[in-house]
Design a protein around this motif. Structure first.
Motif, mmCIF file in Angstrom:
data_model
loop_
_atom_site.group_PDB
_atom_site.id
_atom_site.type_symbol
_atom_site.label_atom_id
_atom_site.label_comp_id
_atom_site.label_asym_id
_atom_site.label_seq_id
_atom_site.Cartn_x
_atom_site.Cartn_y
_atom_site.Cartn_z
ATOM 1 N N LEU A 9 0.826 -1.203 0.000
ATOM 2 C CA LEU A 9 0.000 0.000 0.000
ATOM 3 C C LEU A 9 0.865 1.260 0.000
ATOM 4 O O LEU A 9 0.545 2.241 -0.674
ATOM 5 N N ALA A 10 1.943 1.238 0.756
ATOM 6 C CA ALA A 10 2.826 2.407 0.828
ATOM 7 C C ALA A 10 3.471 2.679 -0.532
ATOM 8 O O ALA A 10 3.558 3.830 -0.975
ATOM 9 N N GLY A 15 4.371 5.821 -5.033
ATOM 10 C CA GLY A 15 4.906 5.690 -6.378
ATOM 11 C C GLY A 15 6.426 5.754 -6.409
ATOM 12 O O GLY A 15 7.025 6.111 -7.430
ATOM 13 N N HIS A 16 7.046 5.368 -5.297
ATOM 14 C CA HIS A 16 8.505 5.482 -5.174
ATOM 15 C C HIS A 16 8.936 4.602 -4.002
ATOM 16 O O HIS A 16 8.401 4.728 -2.899
ATOM 17 N N PHE A 17 9.913 3.733 -4.241
ATOM 18 C CA PHE A 17 10.320 2.799 -3.191
ATOM 19 C C PHE A 17 10.978 3.515 -2.014
ATOM 20 O O PHE A 17 10.738 3.167 -0.855
ATOM 21 N N GLY A 18 11.828 4.485 -2.291
ATOM 22 C CA GLY A 18 12.511 5.198 -1.208
ATOM 23 C C GLY A 18 11.551 5.939 -0.308
ATOM 24 O O GLY A 18 11.646 5.862 0.922
ATOM 25 N N ALA A 20 8.343 5.345 0.047
ATOM 26 C CA ALA A 20 7.493 4.368 0.726
ATOM 27 C C ALA A 20 8.217 3.797 1.943
ATOM 28 O O ALA A 20 7.629 3.667 3.027
ATOM 29 N N ALA A 21 9.492 3.457 1.778
ATOM 30 C CA ALA A 21 10.259 2.926 2.905
ATOM 31 C C ALA A 21 10.364 3.955 4.018
ATOM 32 O O ALA A 21 10.205 3.627 5.200
ATOM 33 N N TRP A 66 -8.038 -5.321 -2.757
ATOM 34 C CA TRP A 66 -8.090 -6.294 -1.670
ATOM 35 C C TRP A 66 -7.166 -5.892 -0.520
ATOM 36 O O TRP A 66 -7.515 -6.073 0.655
ATOM 37 N N ALA A 67 -6.000 -5.357 -0.851
ATOM 38 C CA ALA A 67 -5.048 -4.970 0.192
ATOM 39 C C ALA A 67 -5.642 -3.903 1.096
ATOM 40 O O ALA A 67 -5.501 -3.959 2.331
ATOM 41 N N ARG A 68 -6.308 -2.910 0.516
ATOM 42 C CA ARG A 68 -6.935 -1.862 1.336
ATOM 43 C C ARG A 68 -7.984 -2.468 2.263
ATOM 44 O O ARG A 68 -8.082 -2.099 3.428
ATOM 45 N N GLN A 69 -8.788 -3.402 1.713
ATOM 46 C CA GLN A 69 -9.844 -4.000 2.529
ATOM 47 C C GLN A 69 -9.260 -4.855 3.642
ATOM 48 O O GLN A 69 -9.696 -4.770 4.805
#
Length: 294
Positions: A9-10, A15-18, A20-21, A66-69
């Motif tokens: 979700l993050a 829209g960016h791995f850095g 999000a981490a 599904w992940a949000r739910q």
């Protein structure tokens, strides 16, 4: 798997791995490993990636719903268990449109008096941002318009109907008036909220219905900035009654009702549509109902 879904979700949100981490407080290699493990568990690729984030695959788009739910349900389960152990407690995150911030404060104060173990974070956001934040699980509830633009599938509790006021200084010809017509604002030095604000779009429609198209020489996403300009010069602005009363109190300013054809616009509490709601959200919706009756 829940922690891996939180990572997914993050990444989808940022829209960016850095980034999000960083938002999760973990190292980027840990995030990348978690996403790869989730893909292995599900047996599909969720994210296009080479040297950088390339968007969600079609399977990733479906998995996002599904992940949000699932993550929302997991958070709700934790809240239910905490309630059975500690009563109402935890953190409530609320985003409100700028013109409803006084109501957000009022709701938080009333709720906090009854449930002192609940902490609040209150943010100022546009109506579109509020719906996006609800969908992304970034907030627990919002205060926004209920009937002007689509809100999607949410639970709602009306709080009040907006009534509009002209805010001017003592030198304005409007200052001693009982009311002002929308058409009279055609040639005024206007400062208004920015066009991305739903309140501004409503005001623009009132101008159009009055047959005028005035230019706002100053635009801001802050009602404080608007009133500061009115206070310092020959500007006028348009604000809902409650915000106008709050920002003009104790200042040499006047808030004069706008007359003429205008529709009331309902503003209220919005929350993700879930049955049942968490104990804290159930209590918050009930408190909003009581506040609207007062």
């Amino acid at each position: 798997m829940i922690d891996k879904l939180e990572m997914f979700l993050a990444v989808a949100k940022e829209g960016h791995f850095g980034r999000a981490a960083a938002s999760l407080g973990i190292a980027q290699p840990t995030l990348s490993t978690g996403i790869k493990q989730l893909e292995d568990q599900l047996g599909v690729q969720l994210i296009f990636r080479g040297s950088r984030f390339g968007g969600l695959t079609p399977e990733g788009q479906r998995a996002l719903i599904w992940a949000r739910q699932i993550v929302g349900d997991a958070r709700q389960l934790r809240d239910e268990m905490r309630y059975s152990r500690d009563g109402l407690s935890g953190q409530l995150r609320i985003a409100a449109i700028p013109t409803a911030l006084t109501w957000a404060s009022r709701l938080a104060t009333r709720f906090g008096e009854k449930h002192p173990n609940v902490r609040f974070t209150i943010l100022s956001r546009t109506s579109i941002e509020i719906l996006s934040m609800l969908e992304n699980l970034d907030i627990d509830a919002g205060i926004s318009y209920l009937d002007n633009e689509p809100t999607g599938k949410v639970s709602t509790e009306p709080l009040y109907n907006e009534r509009y006021m002209v805010v001017c200084n003592a030198a304005s010809p409007f200052a001693r008036r009982d009311s002002v017509g929308w058409e009279e604002l055609a040639d005024q030095r206007l400062c208004l909220l920015t066009p991305d604000m739903q309140n501004r779009r409503i005001i623009n429609r009132h101008f159009q219905e009055a047959g005028i198209s005035p230019e706002a020489r100053i635009e801001s996403n802050s009602t404080v900035v608007l009133v500061a300009n009115v206070l310092s010069g020959g500007w006028v602005t348009v604000l809902p009654f409650d915000m106008a009363a709050f920002l003009t109190a104790g200042k040499p300013l006047h808030a004069v009702p706008l007359a003429g054809a205008q529709r009331d616009h309902a503003v209220g509490l919005v929350a993700p549509y879930r049955e049942p709601h968490t104990p804290v959200l159930r209590a918050l919706l009930a408190e909003a109902r009581r506040l609207s009756e007062v």
